[in-house]
Design a protein around this motif. Structure first.
Motif, PDB file in Angstrom:
ATOM      1  N   VAL A 134       0.839  -1.201   0.000  1.00 47.87           N
ATOM      2  CA  VAL A 134       0.000   0.000   0.000  1.00 47.87           C
ATOM      3  C   VAL A 134       0.872   1.248   0.000  1.00 47.87           C
ATOM      4  CG1 VAL A 134      -1.700   1.320   1.320  1.00 47.87           C
ATOM      5  CG2 VAL A 134      -1.918  -1.163   1.113  1.00 47.87           C
ATOM      6  N   ARG A 135       1.903   1.239   0.833  1.00 48.41           N
ATOM      7  CA  ARG A 135       2.776   2.412   0.936  1.00 48.41           C
ATOM      8  C   ARG A 135       3.488   2.682  -0.392  1.00 48.41           C
ATOM      9  NH1 ARG A 135       5.400   0.711   4.824  1.00 48.41           N
ATOM     10  NH2 ARG A 135       4.116   1.652   6.459  1.00 48.41           N
ATOM     11  N   ALA A 136       3.964   1.625  -1.040  1.00 45.82           N
ATOM     12  CA  ALA A 136       4.667   1.804  -2.311  1.00 45.82           C
ATOM     13  C   ALA A 136       3.741   2.392  -3.376  1.00 45.82           C
ATOM     14  CB  ALA A 136       5.242   0.467  -2.782  1.00 45.82           C
ATOM     15  N   ALA A 137       2.508   1.910  -3.428  1.00 45.02           N
ATOM     16  CA  ALA A 137       1.558   2.455  -4.399  1.00 45.02           C
ATOM     17  C   ALA A 137       1.264   3.919  -4.112  1.00 45.02           C
ATOM     18  CB  ALA A 137       0.265   1.636  -4.381  1.00 45.02           C
ATOM     19  N   ALA A 138       1.143   4.267  -2.829  1.00 44.61           N
ATOM     20  CA  ALA A 138       0.875   5.653  -2.462  1.00 44.61           C
ATOM     21  C   ALA A 138       2.065   6.555  -2.783  1.00 44.61           C
ATOM     22  CB  ALA A 138       0.520   5.745  -0.982  1.00 44.61           C
ATOM     23  N   LEU A 139       3.278   6.028  -2.675  1.00 40.07           N
ATOM     24  CA  LEU A 139       4.464   6.812  -3.034  1.00 40.07           C
ATOM     25  C   LEU A 139       4.503   7.096  -4.531  1.00 40.07           C
ATOM     26  CD1 LEU A 139       7.100   5.085  -0.740  1.00 40.07           C
ATOM     27  CD2 LEU A 139       6.365   7.478  -0.608  1.00 40.07           C
ATOM     28  N   ASN A 140       4.077   6.131  -5.338  1.00 41.02           N
ATOM     29  CA  ASN A 140       3.960   6.372  -6.769  1.00 41.02           C
ATOM     30  C   ASN A 140       2.964   7.492  -7.036  1.00 41.02           C
ATOM     31  OD1 ASN A 140       2.100   5.320  -9.358  1.00 41.02           O
ATOM     32  ND2 ASN A 140       4.288   5.444  -9.749  1.00 41.02           N
ATOM     33  N   CYS A 141       1.870   7.457  -6.311  1.00 43.83           N
ATOM     34  CA  CYS A 141       0.851   8.502  -6.423  1.00 43.83           C
ATOM     35  C   CYS A 141       1.426   9.863  -6.029  1.00 43.83           C
ATOM     36  CB  CYS A 141      -0.328   8.122  -5.533  1.00 43.83           C
ATOM     37  SG  CYS A 141      -1.670   9.316  -5.492  1.00 43.83           S
ATOM     38  N   LEU A 142       2.204   9.910  -4.970  1.00 39.09           N
ATOM     39  CA  LEU A 142       2.822  11.163  -4.534  1.00 39.09           C
ATOM     40  C   LEU A 142       3.716  11.743  -5.619  1.00 39.09           C
ATOM     41  CD1 LEU A 142       3.515  13.240  -2.297  1.00 39.09           C
ATOM     42  CD2 LEU A 142       5.329  11.660  -1.565  1.00 39.09           C
ATOM     43  N   ALA A 143       4.560  10.892  -6.211  1.00 39.62           N
ATOM     44  CA  ALA A 143       5.455  11.376  -7.266  1.00 39.62           C
ATOM     45  C   ALA A 143       4.670  11.906  -8.456  1.00 39.62           C
ATOM     46  CB  ALA A 143       6.390  10.254  -7.704  1.00 39.62           C
ATOM     47  N   MET A 144       3.625  11.186  -8.850  1.00 38.64           N
ATOM     48  CA  MET A 144       2.824  11.630  -9.982  1.00 38.64           C
ATOM     49  C   MET A 144       2.118  12.950  -9.692  1.00 38.64           C
ATOM     50  SD  MET A 144       1.219   8.092 -11.494  1.00 38.64           S
ATOM     51  CE  MET A 144       0.459   8.970 -12.869  1.00 38.64           C
ATOM     52  N   ALA A 145       1.615  13.095  -8.464  1.00 40.24           N
ATOM     53  CA  ALA A 145       0.931  14.340  -8.095  1.00 40.24           C
ATOM     54  C   ALA A 145       1.893  15.524  -8.136  1.00 40.24           C
ATOM     55  CB  ALA A 145       0.295  14.199  -6.721  1.00 40.24           C
ATOM     56  N   VAL A 146       3.096  15.338  -7.608  1.00 42.60           N
ATOM     57  CA  VAL A 146       4.093  16.406  -7.643  1.00 42.60           C
ATOM     58  C   VAL A 146       4.445  16.751  -9.089  1.00 42.60           C
ATOM     59  CG1 VAL A 146       6.492  16.977  -7.100  1.00 42.60           C
ATOM     60  CG2 VAL A 146       5.029  15.930  -5.353  1.00 42.60           C
ATOM     61  N   GLU A 147       4.644  15.733  -9.912  1.00 42.80           N
ATOM     62  CA  GLU A 147       4.974  15.992 -11.316  1.00 42.80           C
ATOM     63  C   GLU A 147       3.840  16.724 -12.029  1.00 42.80           C
ATOM     64  OE1 GLU A 147       8.126  12.638 -12.722  1.00 42.80           O
ATOM     65  OE2 GLU A 147       6.028  11.994 -12.638  1.00 42.80           O
ATOM     66  N   GLY A 148       2.608  16.374 -11.700  1.00 39.95           N
ATOM     67  CA  GLY A 148       1.481  17.075 -12.297  1.00 39.95           C
ATOM     68  C   GLY A 148       1.451  18.546 -11.915  1.00 39.95           C
ATOM     69  N   LEU A 149       1.773  18.841 -10.650  1.00 41.04           N
ATOM     70  CA  LEU A 149       1.796  20.230 -10.203  1.00 41.04           C
ATOM     71  C   LEU A 149       2.967  21.002 -10.801  1.00 41.04           C
ATOM     72  CD1 LEU A 149       0.809  19.646  -6.473  1.00 41.04           C
ATOM     73  CD2 LEU A 149      -0.564  20.822  -8.204  1.00 41.04           C
ATOM     74  N   GLU A 150       4.054  20.306 -11.115  1.00 39.03           N
ATOM     75  CA  GLU A 150       5.191  20.949 -11.785  1.00 39.03           C
ATOM     76  C   GLU A 150       4.893  21.299 -13.242  1.00 39.03           C
ATOM     77  OE1 GLU A 150       9.431  19.320 -10.484  1.00 39.03           O
ATOM     78  OE2 GLU A 150       8.086  17.682 -10.990  1.00 39.03           O
ATOM     79  N   SER A 151       3.932  20.620 -13.829  1.00 39.82           N
ATOM     80  CA  SER A 151       3.737  20.659 -15.274  1.00 39.82           C
ATOM     81  C   SER A 151       3.138  21.979 -15.765  1.00 39.82           C
ATOM     82  CB  SER A 151       2.820  19.511 -15.696  1.00 39.82           C
ATOM     83  OG  SER A 151       2.464  19.618 -17.054  1.00 39.82           O
ATOM     84  N   SER A 152       3.604  22.420 -16.914  1.00 41.39           N
ATOM     85  CA  SER A 152       3.015  23.612 -17.548  1.00 41.39           C
ATOM     86  C   SER A 152       1.688  23.291 -18.211  1.00 41.39           C
ATOM     87  CB  SER A 152       3.986  24.175 -18.592  1.00 41.39           C
ATOM     88  OG  SER A 152       4.225  23.219 -19.619  1.00 41.39           O
ATOM     89  N   ARG A 153       1.327  22.007 -18.316  1.00 38.99           N
ATOM     90  CA  ARG A 153       0.061  21.600 -18.924  1.00 38.99           C
ATOM     91  C   ARG A 153      -1.091  21.602 -17.920  1.00 38.99           C
ATOM     92  NH1 ARG A 153       0.003  16.384 -20.356  1.00 38.99           N
ATOM     93  NH2 ARG A 153      -1.171  16.595 -22.282  1.00 38.99           N
ATOM     94  N   ALA A 154      -0.787  21.785 -16.642  1.00 43.51           N
ATOM     95  CA  ALA A 154      -1.823  21.750 -15.611  1.00 43.51           C
ATOM     96  C   ALA A 154      -2.771  22.938 -15.766  1.00 43.51           C
ATOM     97  CB  ALA A 154      -1.181  21.769 -14.231  1.00 43.51           C
ATOM     98  N   ASP A 155      -3.960  22.799 -15.215  1.00 42.39           N
ATOM     99  CA  ASP A 155      -4.929  23.899 -15.215  1.00 42.39           C
ATOM    100  C   ASP A 155      -5.503  24.028 -13.796  1.00 42.39           C
ATOM    101  OD1 ASP A 155      -7.215  22.175 -14.846  1.00 42.39           O
ATOM    102  OD2 ASP A 155      -7.289  21.798 -16.995  1.00 42.39           O
TER     103      ASP A 155
END
Length: 392
Positions: free
Chosen positions: A196-217
């Motif tokens: 569970v923790r490993a899956a949530a860490l993947n989610c954390l990385a993806m969320a951070v990358e999404g917030l970094e992205s210039s494509r976000a709205d």
């Protein structure tokens, strides 16, 4: 207001102890009468998820496949293809974590298209362009019962691992997006805490990358920032024993929010490195993501520094006017990771120093890399980040 478009796919989600009561209704809604279940060996054990699901499906259950494997290797997916063909199913129920859900989707694609994954996958051409074949054949409807907080439950991509070549074969077909998702407490309770923790860490990385992205709205930002808040609060908690249900359910909601947000914003280098290193080191992608994420954030800071203020705010730190948002966000992320029982260097998870060049080359072929906020033109740039995360 600045101009933007937010084009989101339909989401039908049922959550709670009574959520499985809606499964038959959703099957009926899609005209499905023969449901094949794809899961893992743990789901097939006495008292596992299959036992919970069988009485719900009743006579609609036309077969069970429990031979999925971590990282969805090509041979395991082909076994699932053969199972679906033999079962004559008109629906697929995926019960498990990310690898199970991806295997179910990928098997449905290969069955319908009648071609091997190598012929159907997205790729980077010699001139640097990214291409993704259009997969036109109708696909079996997918119904998803996740057991871990994986963004795969709301996605339309399916990535297979080819052990022979070491390549990641990414298939994309919107027709394989889940028709309905069911979050049941007993299923979320069944996975081991470290999984569970490993899956949530993947989610954390993806969320951070999404917030970094210039494509976000603004709408994807709202989903991703709340996902990070939930992860910051519930990742350090005990995921076994008393009180675990509330934490696991919150992490699952974070995964749904993150998956929806990154459909708009995309991924980046941390995700690509997880894909390249995880199968080679035989560790979950999320563990790799957690190790490399502070380093990819620092690498991307010249391009994404101002947007990292959103990450810092979601982690409870609001940068001062004119302050260094990147340093604040990376520092606060490290504080969160320091509270978790996980490896912090790639050396600790078994990546050999001599493997670094091959990993960098593999990451250059990852579809996610095209969305990295700081352009990456060579494997040497990737190798610099990997070496920083390798440790001394």
């Amino acid at each position: 207001m600045s101009s933007f478009q937010h084009l989101a796919p339909e989401l039908r989600l049922h959550a709670g102890p009574d959520s499985l009561q809606a499964l038959v209704r959703e099957l009926d809604r899609n005209g499905c009468r023969r449901a094949a279940v794809i899961g893992s060996a743990s789901a097939a054990r006495p008292g596992g998820g299959f036992d919970l699901l069988r009485p719900v499906l009743g006579e609609r259950l036309c077969g069970v496949f429990a031979q999925t494997r971590a990282h969805s290797p090509v041979d395991a997916v082909q076994e699932a293809v053969d199972f679906l063909a033999a079962s004559r199913a008109d629906a697929v129920v995926a019960l498990g974590g990310g690898s199970v859900i991806v295997t179910a989707r990928a098997a449905s694609i290969l069955l319908a298209e009648g071609q091997p994954a190598h012929a159907l996958c997205s790729r980077r051409e010699a001139d640097g362009r990214w291409t993704s074949p259009r997969l036109q054949a109708p696909k079996l409807p997918q119904f998803v019962l996740p057991t871990t907080p994986t963004t795969a439950c709301v996605k339309a991509g399916s990535a297979l691992h080819d052990p022979a070549s070491g390549r990641r074969l990414a298939l994309f077909d919107p027709k394989t997006r889940a028709r309905a998702i069911f979050l049941h407490p007993a299923l979320l309770r069944g996975a081991q805490a470290d999984v569970v923790r490993a899956a949530a860490l993947n989610c954390l990385a993806m969320a951070v990358e999404g917030l970094e992205s210039s494509r976000a709205d603004p709408l994807s930002d709202a989903s991703l920032m709340h996902a990070v808040r939930l992860l910051d609060e519930h990742l350090p908690a005990r995921l076994d024993g008393d009180g675990q249900d509330a934490h696991r359910e919150a992490l699952m909601l974070a995964a749904v929010l993150c998956g929806r947000g990154t459909d708009i914003a995309g991924g980046g280098l941390a995700s690509a490195l997880g894909h390249a290193i995880g199968p080679r080191s035989h560790v979950p992608n999320g563990v790799v993501n957690a190790i490399v994420l502070p380093h990819t954030m620092a690498y991307n800071a010249p391009a994404s520094g101002a947007r990292l203020a959103k990450v810092a705010a979601a982690l409870g730190e609001r940068p001062r006017q004119g302050g260094d948002a990147a340093t604040l966000a990376v520092g606060r992320l490290r504080q969160l990771l320091d509270r978790l029982p996980i490896a912090r260097t790639l050396r600790e998870v078994g990546l050999a120093r001599e493997q670094v060049p091959a990993v960098a080359t593999a990451a250059m072929q990852d579809w996610f890399l095209q969305y990295n906020p700081r352009p990456i033109d060579s494997a040497a740039q990737v190798q610099t980040v990997i070496e920083a995360a390798w440790g001394e």
